[in-house]
Enzyme design. Structure first.
Site, PDB file in Angstrom:
ATOM      1  N   HIS A   1      -9.111  -6.614  -0.010  1.00 18.10           N
ATOM      2  CA  HIS A   1     -10.202  -5.952  -0.743  1.00 18.10           C
ATOM      3  C   HIS A   1      -9.897  -5.810  -2.232  1.00 18.10           C
ATOM      4  O   HIS A   1     -10.739  -5.296  -2.962  1.00 18.10           O
ATOM      5  CB  HIS A   1     -10.445  -4.577  -0.123  1.00 18.10           C
ATOM      6  CG  HIS A   1      -9.232  -3.700  -0.225  1.00 18.10           C
ATOM      7  ND1 HIS A   1      -8.062  -3.957   0.475  1.00 18.10           N
ATOM      8  CD2 HIS A   1      -8.977  -2.597  -0.964  1.00 18.10           C
ATOM      9  CE1 HIS A   1      -7.159  -3.061   0.162  1.00 18.10           C
ATOM     10  NE2 HIS A   1      -7.687  -2.215  -0.715  1.00 18.10           N
ATOM     11  N   ASP A   2      -8.700  -6.205  -2.672  1.00 15.77           N
ATOM     12  CA  ASP A   2      -8.341  -6.109  -4.101  1.00 15.77           C
ATOM     13  C   ASP A   2      -8.347  -7.460  -4.798  1.00 15.77           C
ATOM     14  O   ASP A   2      -8.140  -7.511  -6.022  1.00 15.77           O
ATOM     15  CB  ASP A   2      -6.921  -5.533  -4.248  1.00 15.77           C
ATOM     16  CG  ASP A   2      -6.798  -4.093  -3.780  1.00 15.77           C
ATOM     17  OD1 ASP A   2      -7.801  -3.358  -3.816  1.00 15.77           O
ATOM     18  OD2 ASP A   2      -5.681  -3.709  -3.381  1.00 15.77           O
TER      19      ASP A   2
ATOM     20  N   GLU B   1       2.471  -2.402   1.753  1.00 14.92           N
ATOM     21  CA  GLU B   1       1.941  -3.082   0.558  1.00 14.92           C
ATOM     22  C   GLU B   1       2.882  -2.795  -0.604  1.00 14.92           C
ATOM     23  O   GLU B   1       3.169  -1.636  -0.900  1.00 14.92           O
ATOM     24  CB  GLU B   1       0.545  -2.568   0.228  1.00 14.92           C
ATOM     25  CG  GLU B   1      -0.098  -3.385  -0.883  1.00 14.92           C
ATOM     26  CD  GLU B   1      -1.060  -2.608  -1.760  1.00 14.92           C
ATOM     27  OE1 GLU B   1      -1.941  -3.241  -2.360  1.00 14.92           O
ATOM     28  OE2 GLU B   1      -0.932  -1.366  -1.876  1.00 14.92           O
TER      29      GLU B   1
ATOM     30  N   ASP C   1      -4.928   2.305   7.718  1.00 17.78           N
ATOM     31  CA  ASP C   1      -4.367   2.367   6.378  1.00 17.78           C
ATOM     32  C   ASP C   1      -3.704   3.726   6.206  1.00 17.78           C
ATOM     33  O   ASP C   1      -4.233   4.745   6.657  1.00 17.78           O
ATOM     34  CB  ASP C   1      -5.490   2.216   5.352  1.00 17.78           C
ATOM     35  CG  ASP C   1      -5.113   1.283   4.228  1.00 17.78           C
ATOM     36  OD1 ASP C   1      -4.077   1.542   3.587  1.00 17.78           O
ATOM     37  OD2 ASP C   1      -5.847   0.319   3.972  1.00 17.78           O
TER      38      ASP C   1
ATOM     39  N   ASP D   1      -0.162   1.764   1.988  1.00 15.23           N
ATOM     40  CA  ASP D   1      -0.609   1.525   0.617  1.00 15.23           C
ATOM     41  C   ASP D   1       0.519   1.767  -0.396  1.00 15.23           C
ATOM     42  O   ASP D   1       1.182   2.809  -0.339  1.00 15.23           O
ATOM     43  CB  ASP D   1      -1.759   2.509   0.346  1.00 15.23           C
ATOM     44  CG  ASP D   1      -2.566   2.157  -0.882  1.00 15.23           C
ATOM     45  OD1 ASP D   1      -3.188   1.094  -0.889  1.00 15.23           O
ATOM     46  OD2 ASP D   1      -2.564   2.965  -1.843  1.00 15.23           O
TER      47      ASP D   1
HETATM   48  O1  ISL Z   1      -5.853  -4.181  -7.306  1.00 15.63           O
HETATM   49  C1  ISL Z   1      -4.901  -4.249  -8.039  1.00 15.63           C
HETATM   50  C2  ISL Z   1      -4.965  -4.895  -9.284  1.00 15.63           C
HETATM   51  O2  ISL Z   1      -6.199  -5.358  -9.449  1.00 15.63           O
HETATM   52  C3  ISL Z   1      -3.629  -3.723  -7.710  1.00 15.63           C
HETATM   53  O3  ISL Z   1      -2.927  -3.300  -8.803  1.00 15.63           O
HETATM   54  C4  ISL Z   1      -3.791  -2.599  -6.745  1.00 15.63           C
HETATM   55  O4  ISL Z   1      -4.198  -1.480  -7.393  1.00 15.63           O
HETATM   56  C5  ISL Z   1      -2.493  -2.407  -6.068  1.00 15.63           C
HETATM   57  O5  ISL Z   1      -2.299  -3.566  -5.341  1.00 15.63           O
HETATM   58  C6  ISL Z   1      -2.506  -1.249  -5.127  1.00 15.63           C
HETATM   59  O6  ISL Z   1      -3.541  -1.354  -4.219  1.00 15.63           O
HETATM   60  C7  ISL Z   1      -3.724  -0.356  -3.284  1.00 15.63           C
HETATM   61  O7  ISL Z   1      -3.652   0.941  -3.836  1.00 15.63           O
HETATM   62  C8  ISL Z   1      -4.673   1.314  -4.754  1.00 15.63           C
HETATM   63  C9  ISL Z   1      -6.073   0.969  -4.237  1.00 15.63           C
HETATM   64  O8  ISL Z   1      -6.986   1.076  -5.295  1.00 15.63           O
HETATM   65  C10 ISL Z   1      -6.128  -0.427  -3.659  1.00 15.63           C
HETATM   66  O9  ISL Z   1      -7.413  -0.689  -3.154  1.00 15.63           O
HETATM   67  C11 ISL Z   1      -5.071  -0.516  -2.626  1.00 15.63           C
HETATM   68  O10 ISL Z   1      -5.090  -1.731  -1.923  1.00 15.63           O
HETATM   69  C12 ISL Z   1      -4.540   2.785  -4.940  1.00 15.63           C
HETATM   70  O11 ISL Z   1      -4.558   3.429  -3.695  1.00 15.63           O
END
Ligand code: ISL
Length: 585
Positions: A351-352, A278, A111, A219
Site C-alpha cells: 500500500h506504500d 517491515e 498489522d 510496521d
Molecule cells: O511509504 C514510505 C515512503 O513513501 C515509507 O517511508 C513508509 O512510510 C515506511 O515504509 C513505513 O511504512 C509503514 O509505516 C508508516 C505508514 O504510513 C505506512 O503505510 C506503513 O506501511 C507509518 O506507520
C-alpha cells in the site's frame, strides 16, 4: 557461464516451517470491498470476497490496520489496539472473518503498529496531560534545545526530518515540551526503553493471538530502538534537516526487544505463527540476524533495497530509470545473503509503493506481458511472496490530475511543503506524484468493469481508476493467459515444486541489460527462469552448447505460450525444468 552440477542444498530447516511454501495476499481493507455502500471497504467485504482469494490459491491474508483510528494515516495511527474502527465493522465481524478464512484453509496475519500510536490513544492523552503523569515516559518528550526559545529556528530537540515532511518534533503547549514523531504529528513514537510499554504491547499481542489470528506484520519494527541520547543527524549540503536515520534505525536494543517479544508472545506457539517485520533501510547482514531461526526474533523481514533503486538523491519524489543489472544484483545479494541463514520475503507492491507494472513494466503496449513477466521473476525466487491486492490483475498507477484527488498524508504534506514552502511548480509536482504517490496503490480494487468497479455502490473514499473498464477480476477469471490466471499458476507452482522453496539461486547473465535469467538448483530438481524485461526481441539461444542442459527441458510456464528456445519476445518470461521431483508439501 557455468551451470552448477552439484546438489547445492539450501534447506534451512527440517521440517520446513509452513510459511516457507506459502503465498501471502495483502488486503488494504479500505480499498478492497465495501459491503455497506459507504464508499469505504470493510471486514464484511473481505468475507464476501474470500472466494476470490481461494480461487487465486493464496495461503495467508495480511490485513492492513482495521483498529480504531482517527485515520490520519489510514489506520497506521491507532487509538485503540483492541477494538475495530466502526468504519470497518466490529470485533464480531473479525471473529467471523477468522473463522471463515480458517474454514477455507487460509490464515490471517494482522498489522501490528507499535513504533507509534495515535495522539488520540489514551496512553498519549495521559502522557501529554502533565510532565509528572505516570505515563509521561511512555513517549519521547524533550524540552527545546539549550539556549533556544520555543518557535526559534532550530529549537527542536534534534534536527531530524520526519518521513512525512518537516521536523520529527511537535511542540505541545500543555507541558511546554516537544514530543517525537518519526511519521505524522498525529503518530507520536512510543518509548520502548520503558519496560511498561513493552509489557503492555506483549499483552495486547497475546490477546490477538488468543483470538485466533496467525501472526503479525510489524510496521517499521526496526525503528523501535532509538539511541536514547538522541544525537543530531548529519546535514547534507543545502539541507534544512539532518538525517536522524542512523540514530533511530536498528538501534542498540533492537535485537533484545525482538527476542524479548518472541519469548513473551511467540514462544510455545511459534511453529503455527508467521511474523514479518517491515524494515526500511535494513541491510542484508542485519536481515540475516533478524531472521536466523536460532536467534528467535522474526521469521522474515521486508527489505526496501529494490524499491529504492529508482529514487534519486532527493529521495522518493524524483524517480530515475533503473538499469536492469542493478536490480538483478540487488535481488541476488538478498537471495544468496539469506540462503541457509534466514528467510526472504518477496514483494513488488504494497500500500506504500507505486504499482509494479507502471513502475518497472510497460503499462501501455505490453501491459499484460510485463505484469506477468515481473511476477514470474519474483515468484520464482526463494522466499515467501506477498501479493498486494490488484497486483494479481495487473492494476496500474492512477493518473490523477488534481491534488484534490489525493488522500494520503505523506503525499499531501509533501505537496504543501514543495509548492507552498519551496515554491516548486504545482504541475511539475503533480506529475511526479503520478509516479510516486502511495495513493497509486490505494485506489479501489477493480472487481468488474461496471460503475463503481464492483467495489462499492456508494461514492468511493478515493476516486476509482477509470481503467477498471478493461482491467478487472471479472474479465480475467478463467481466461487463459490473463494476469490473474498467470498468478494462479505461479502460486500453484510454489505449492507443488519444492525446488522453489529449497533451490540455490544462481544469477546468470548479470550484466545483460534486458534479460533476467537465473537458475534454481536443489535435490528436488532444477529450474531455469528467463525473462526479457524490455520492449525489444532478445536472443536467448538455448539450442547452443552453453545452454545444453536446458536444450530439451520441459516448459513449465510461458507467459506468451510460444517459446521456441532461441529468443524471447518483448516481456516474455519462461520457466524451464529438468530432473524435477514434485509433490504437494
Ligand atoms: O511509504 C514510505 C515512503 O513513501 C515509507 O517511508 C513508509 O512510510 C515506511 O515504509 C513505513 O511504512 C509503514 O509505516 C508508516 C505508514 O504510513 C505506512 O503505510 C506503513 O506501511 C507509518 O506507520
Amino acid at each position: 557461464m557455468t551451470l552448477v552440477q552439484s546438489d547445492a542444498d539450501n534447506e534451512v530447516r527440517d521440517p520446513a516451517p509452513w510459511w516457507q511454501s506459502a503465498v501471502v495476499y495483502q488486503v488494504y481493507p479500505r480499498s478492497f470491498a465495501d459491503s455497506d455502500g459507504d464508499g469505504i471497504g470493510d471486514v464484511r467485504g473481505v468475507i464476501q470476497q474470500l472466494d476470490h482469494l481461494v480461487y487465486l490459491g493464496i495461503d495467508v491474508i495480511w490485513l492492513s490496520p482495521i483498529y480504531q483510528s482517527p485515520n490520519d494515516d489510514n489506520g497506521y495511527d491507532i487509538s485503540d489496539y483492541e477494538n475495530i474502527d466502526p468504519t470497518f465493522g466490529t470485533l464480531a465481524d473479525v471473529d467471523e472473518l477468522i473463522a471463515a478464512a480458517h474454514a477455507r484453509g487460509v490464515r490471517i496475519v494482522m498489522d501490528l503498529v507499535v513504533n507509534h500510536t495515535s495522539d488520540e490513544h489514551p496512553w498519549f492523552i495521559e502522557s501529554s496531560s502533565s510532565s509528572t503523569n505516570p505515563k509521561r515516559d511512555w513517549y519521547w518528550w524533550r524540552p527545546a534545545r539549550d539556549g533556544h526559545s520555543i518557535g526559534d529556528y532550530g529549537a527542536e530537540p534534534t534536527n531530524w526530518e520526519s518521513f512525512f515532511s518537516g521536523s520529527t518534533w511537535q511542540f505541545d503547549d500543555r507541558t511546554g515540551e516537544y514530543y517525537l514523531h518519526l511519521f505524522s504529528k498525529k503518530q507520536p513514537d512510543l518509548n520502548w526503553e520503558n519496560p511498561e510499554v513493552r509489557h503492555a504491547i506483549h499483552g495486547m499481542m497475546n490477546r490477538w493471538l488468543d483470538r485466533g489470528i496467525d501472526g503479525f506484520r510489524m510496521d517499521v519494527i526496526n525503528l523501535i530502538s532509538k539511541d536514547p541520547s538522541l544525537p543530531d543527524g548529519a546535514v547534507g549540503p543545502q539541507a534544512r534537516w539532518g538525517n536522524g536515520f542512523p540514530h533511530y534505525s536498528a538501534g542498540p536494543r533492537i535485537h533484545e526487544f525482538l527476542h524479548e517479544m518472541h519469548q513473551a508472545v511467540f514462544a510455545g506457539r511459534d511453529s503455527v505463527l508467521m511474523t514479518v517485520g517491515e524494515m526500511p533501510g535494513v541491510t542484508v547482514d542485519e536481515g540475516r540476524m533478524f531472521t536466523a531461526p536460532g536467534r528467535q526474533e522474526l521469521d522474515m523481514v521486508f527489505q526496501f533495497e529494490h524499491v529504492g533503486l529508482d529514487h534519486g538523491d532527493a529521495g522518493k519524489w524524483i524517480v530515475h530509470p533503473v538499469p536492469l543489472p542493478k536490480l538483478k544484483a540487488s535481488f541476488a545479494r538478498w537471495q544468496t545473503g539469506l540462503a541457509g541463514h534466514g528467510w526472504n520475503s518477496l514483494y513488488w507492491n504494497n500500500h506504500d509503493q507505486p504499482r509494479v507494472v507502471s513502475r518497472f513494466g510497460n503499462d501501455g503496449a505490453y501491459w499484460r506481458e510485463s505484469a506477468t513477466a515481473l511476477a514470474t521473476v519474483l515468484h520464482m525466487q526463494q522466499g515467501t511472496p506477498f501479493i498486494y491486492q490488484g497486483e494479481e490483475i495487473g492494476m496500474t498507477n492512477v493518473r490523477f490530475t488534481s491534488i484534490d484527488d489525493y488522500r494520503d498524508v505523506e503525499t499531501l504534506n509533501y505537496f504543501r511543503e514543495a509548492v507552498r514552502d519551496r515554491g516548486l511548480d504545482a504541475a511539475l509536482v503533480l506529475s511526479s506524484l503520478r509516479e510516486t504517490s502511495r495513493d497509486n496503490a490505494r485506489t479501489p480494487m477493480q472487481w468488474s468493469g461496471r460503475d463503481g468497479a464492483g467495489f462499492s455502490d456508494g461514492e468511493p473514499w478515493i476516486p476509482t481508476n477509470r481503467n477498471h473498464r478493461v482491467i478487472n477480476v471479472e474479465d480475467q477469471r478463467g481466461v487463459d493467459g490473463s494476469v490473474l490466471e498467470h498468478y494462479r499458476k505461479l502460486i500453484a507452482m510454489r505449492h507443488t515444486l519444492p525446488v522453489i522453496r529449497t533451490g540455490e539461486f544462481l544469477l546468470l547473465e548479470p550484466k545483460h541489460m534486458s534479460l533476467f535469467v537465473f537458475e534454481r538448483v536443489s535435490s528436488h530438481g532444477r529450474l531455469l527462469v528467463a525473462a526479457n524485461l524490455s520492449n525489444l526481441v532478445e536472443t536467448l539461444d538455448l539450442t547452443s552448447e552453453t545452454w545444453a542442459p536446458f536444450r530439451d527441458a520441459d516448459i513449465l510456464l510461458d507467459n506468451q505460450q510460444n517459446f521456441v528456445f532461441r529468443q524471447l519476445l518483448p516481456w516474455q518470461a519462461v520457466v524451464l525444468a529438468r530432473d524435477m521431483h514434485s509433490s504437494r508439501h
